[in-house]
Design an enzyme around this catalytic site. Structure first.
Site, mmCIF file in Angstrom:
data_model
loop_
_atom_site.group_PDB
_atom_site.id
_atom_site.type_symbol
_atom_site.label_atom_id
_atom_site.label_comp_id
_atom_site.label_asym_id
_atom_site.label_seq_id
_atom_site.Cartn_x
_atom_site.Cartn_y
_atom_site.Cartn_z
ATOM 1 N N TYR A 219 43.399 34.935 56.619
ATOM 2 C CA TYR A 219 42.965 35.182 55.328
ATOM 3 C C TYR A 219 43.762 33.373 54.491
ATOM 4 C CZ TYR A 219 42.685 39.792 55.048
ATOM 5 O OH TYR A 219 41.491 41.408 54.906
ATOM 6 N N LYS B 81 40.348 31.925 67.555
ATOM 7 C CA LYS B 81 40.142 32.700 68.565
ATOM 8 C C LYS B 81 38.761 32.914 68.423
ATOM 9 C CE LYS B 81 44.140 34.281 70.182
ATOM 10 N NZ LYS B 81 44.686 35.656 70.147
ATOM 11 N N GLU C 42 48.425 54.072 55.749
ATOM 12 C CA GLU C 42 47.267 53.836 55.657
ATOM 13 C C GLU C 42 46.446 54.809 56.380
ATOM 14 O OE1 GLU C 42 45.961 49.949 54.418
ATOM 15 O OE2 GLU C 42 46.126 50.849 51.815
ATOM 16 N N LYS D 23 41.789 50.679 45.194
ATOM 17 C CA LYS D 23 41.780 49.452 46.790
ATOM 18 C C LYS D 23 39.982 48.568 46.688
ATOM 19 C CE LYS D 23 43.618 49.305 50.276
ATOM 20 N NZ LYS D 23 45.272 48.649 50.323
HETATM 21 P P1 FAD Z 1 45.546 36.603 59.260
HETATM 22 O O1 FAD Z 1 44.487 37.375 58.109
HETATM 23 O O2 FAD Z 1 46.541 37.870 60.470
HETATM 24 O O3 FAD Z 1 44.696 35.281 60.428
HETATM 25 C C1 FAD Z 1 45.294 35.183 61.445
HETATM 26 C C2 FAD Z 1 44.485 34.205 62.456
HETATM 27 O O4 FAD Z 1 44.691 33.699 63.266
HETATM 28 C C3 FAD Z 1 43.561 34.958 63.083
HETATM 29 O O5 FAD Z 1 41.967 35.151 62.739
HETATM 30 C C4 FAD Z 1 43.737 34.908 64.529
HETATM 31 O O6 FAD Z 1 42.741 35.664 65.403
HETATM 32 C C5 FAD Z 1 44.100 33.903 64.522
HETATM 33 N N1 FAD Z 1 45.161 33.469 65.828
HETATM 34 C C6 FAD Z 1 46.146 33.889 65.964
HETATM 35 N N2 FAD Z 1 46.298 34.144 66.614
HETATM 36 C C7 FAD Z 1 45.841 32.935 67.577
HETATM 37 C C8 FAD Z 1 45.678 31.759 69.049
HETATM 38 N N3 FAD Z 1 46.973 31.835 69.188
HETATM 39 N N4 FAD Z 1 44.562 30.960 68.818
HETATM 40 C C9 FAD Z 1 43.906 31.061 67.370
HETATM 41 N N5 FAD Z 1 43.714 31.695 66.596
HETATM 42 C C10 FAD Z 1 44.222 33.146 66.796
HETATM 43 N N6 FAD Z 1 47.911 43.175 53.059
HETATM 44 C C11 FAD Z 1 47.965 43.156 51.412
HETATM 45 O O7 FAD Z 1 47.839 42.492 50.942
HETATM 46 N N7 FAD Z 1 47.680 44.653 51.234
HETATM 47 C C12 FAD Z 1 47.146 45.376 51.984
HETATM 48 O O8 FAD Z 1 46.429 46.603 51.693
HETATM 49 C C13 FAD Z 1 46.899 45.237 53.303
HETATM 50 N N8 FAD Z 1 47.287 46.158 53.771
HETATM 51 C C14 FAD Z 1 47.589 45.653 55.785
HETATM 52 C C15 FAD Z 1 46.687 46.584 55.994
HETATM 53 C C16 FAD Z 1 47.103 46.410 58.443
HETATM 54 C C17 FAD Z 1 46.382 47.941 58.215
HETATM 55 C C18 FAD Z 1 47.694 45.591 58.362
HETATM 56 C C19 FAD Z 1 48.480 45.183 59.639
HETATM 57 C C20 FAD Z 1 48.034 44.829 57.300
HETATM 58 C C21 FAD Z 1 48.211 44.637 56.231
HETATM 59 N N9 FAD Z 1 48.302 44.115 55.171
HETATM 60 C C22 FAD Z 1 48.147 44.030 53.638
HETATM 61 C C23 FAD Z 1 49.148 42.839 55.805
HETATM 62 C C24 FAD Z 1 47.634 41.297 55.361
HETATM 63 O O9 FAD Z 1 46.760 41.555 56.110
HETATM 64 C C25 FAD Z 1 48.598 39.933 56.283
HETATM 65 O O10 FAD Z 1 50.207 39.406 55.525
HETATM 66 C C26 FAD Z 1 47.481 38.788 56.174
HETATM 67 O O11 FAD Z 1 46.264 39.496 57.011
HETATM 68 C C27 FAD Z 1 47.980 37.713 56.160
HETATM 69 O O12 FAD Z 1 47.394 36.626 56.620
HETATM 70 P P2 FAD Z 1 47.063 35.245 57.362
HETATM 71 O O13 FAD Z 1 46.453 34.101 56.921
HETATM 72 O O14 FAD Z 1 48.980 35.000 57.980
HETATM 73 O O15 FAD Z 1 47.099 36.324 58.861
#
Ligand code: FAD
Length: 405
Positions: A13, A38, A170, A379
């Site tokens: 995100y 990745k 969830e 939602k």
């Molecule tokens: P992410 O969106 O997780 O993206 C991280 C990216 O980095 C991924 O594409 C991954 O493949 C990549 N990556 C990781 N490590 C490496 C590496 N070493 N090398 C290369 N690439 C890598 N939040 C809400 O606001 N509302 C909700 O309803 C909600 N529901 C959720 C339900 C579930 C089941 C889960 C697990 C989480 C939920 N969350 C929700 C929390 C939300 O998903 C996270 O806060 C959000 O995804 C964080 O975004 P981000 O960009 O930090 O990481």
């Protein structure tokens, strides 16, 4: 002279929001933008509980990065990030080293097991497409095996979920919908199946409105979920979990599937890089930069921000990650344009909706409490909005959720 190079790590995100905004705000003459991830696809982390339970196919949960990234403006590198050499301004990846002038770390979260024995070996975690697919297939295999074995092992049909926070609840909601389908598919008496939730805290969904929590618990119990609240999970074994029942009493629950959904920490790369952190999350400055590192922005679940009203950290959410991505892009553009000071980030929390399955949910949206189909509708609106923000209407038409009732 070489153009300034902006390297964004992670296409979740936060990372995708940053890149899609940078590609609009900067011309190719101004900077080189490299996105490293990745996989060649993005997955909606917030939908992974559905893919894990098997209520939504994992292909519905992901889309190709090239569908939303303008490859004439952004270079995409499919690689795993192994380390960040902060002083040398280099990222070490499975495809070699990449130099940067500005870095955005948006690598998301990892599961936190709090040192509980056996979790890494015996429990599944809802972390990405691969783990979601594995959980779904494991549960199905347990049902298929049960039906085909001479001496029936009923415990095969017990699913233990550790954690009654957002993710755990969830996932339980989806299981509540999926288990009856599986029972039908494999000709299994539903009374043989147990869905057990184990939670150390004294309540489910800590931080949620008590009235909504009551609604959620009753709705899940109606779907057959057994709650063990105020009950720490002590150990996971190959075919059971040990839970604490008072000072010295330990109960064993035999189970065919154990899913751990009780905590997250930042990405280990943060720790490895030696950037000051708390459980792999960096307490960032208001302009989203890591303290002492003027060219490194940390956003999403790798970042930690304190809510000044409650004096507690904001929970890691997609909502905040996306808003940070927008500000991060603006701040990088400002730096390139020689503007200072940078914009300060304040989360604009519109509400929270927790799904309890396909047709039920609870939530508070713009201060209004919602339950049932109204909350479930909201939602889906939230899910579709996240797609719209990154990929516009075409992504919503391709991947959106339109089955509202
Ligand atoms: P992410 O969106 O997780 O993206 C991280 C990216 O980095 C991924 O594409 C991954 O493949 C990549 N990556 C990781 N490590 C490496 C590496 N070493 N090398 C290369 N690439 C890598 N939040 C809400 O606001 N509302 C909700 O309803 C909600 N529901 C959720 C339900 C579930 C089941 C889960 C697990 C989480 C939920 N969350 C929700 C929390 C939300 O998903 C996270 O806060 C959000 O995804 C964080 O975004 P981000 O960009 O930090 O990481």
């Amino acid at each position: 002279m070489r153009k300034p190079r902006i390297v964004v790590l992670g296409a979740g995100y936060g990372g995708l929001m940053t890149v899609t905004r940078l590609q609009k705000q900067l011309s190719t003459n101004e900077a080189e933008v490299i996105l490293i991830n990745k996989n060649d696809y993005h997955y909606e982390t917030t939908w992974l509980h559905e893919a894990s339970a098997g209520t939504l196919h994992h292909d519905r949960v992901r889309y190709d990065i090239k569908d939303v990234v303008n490859t004439s403006k952004v270079n995409f590198l499919q690689a795993t990030v192994d380390d960040i050499k902060v002083e040398e301004k280099k990222v070490v990846t499975s495809q070699g080293e990449v130099e940067f002038d500005y870095l955005v770390v948006a690598l998301g979260a990892e599961s936190e097991t709090f040192g509980i024995q056996g979790l890494h070996e015996h429990a599944f975690m809802i972390s990405n497409i691969n783990s979601a697919r594995q959980i779904r297939e494991h549960i199905e295999l347990q049902f298929a095996t049960y039906k085909n074995e001479e001496v029936k092992k009923d415990e095969r049909l017990t699913i233990v979920v550790g954690g009654a926070g957002f993710t755990g609840i969830e996932f339980l909601g989806e299981l509540g919908n999926r288990v009856p389908e599986l029972c039908k598919e494999y000709d299994i008496d539903p009374s043989k199946v147990r869905i057990v939730c184990v939670e150390a805290a004294p309540m489910i969904l800590p931080g949620f409105d008590p009235e909504l929590v009551k609604y959620a618990r009753a709705a899940l119990e109606k779907k057959g979920v057994e709650f063990h609240i105020g009950t720490p999970l002590k150990e996971a074994k190959a075919d059971s979990v040990l839970i604490s029942k008072g000072e010295d009493e330990v109960e064993e629950i035999k189970a065919g599937t154990i899913v751990w959904a009780a905590g997250v920490r930042g990405n280990r790369i943060i720790e490895k890089a030696g950037i000051e952190n708390m459980r792999a999350r960096v307490k960032i400055n208001k302009d989203l930069r890591a303290p002492g590192h003027d060219n490194i922005f940390i956003i999403g679940d790798c970042s930690l921000m304190i809510n000044e009203e409650t004096e507690r950290p904001y929970p890691p959410t997609a909502q905040i990650a996306m808003q940070q991505g927008e500000v991060c892009a603006r701040n990088i553009a400002a730096l390139l344009h020689g503007k200072d000071p940078l914009e300060e980030f304040t989360p604009d929390l519109k509400g929270t909706v927790c799904s309890l399955g396909e047709d039920d949910a609870i939530g508070v949206v713009y201060g209004r409490k919602l339950t049932g189909t109204k909350a479930s509708f909201m939602k889906k609106v939230v899910d579709n909005r996240a797609l719209y923000m990154v990929g516009g209407p075409s992504l919503v038409f391709k991947k959106g959720k339109f089955k509202f009732f």
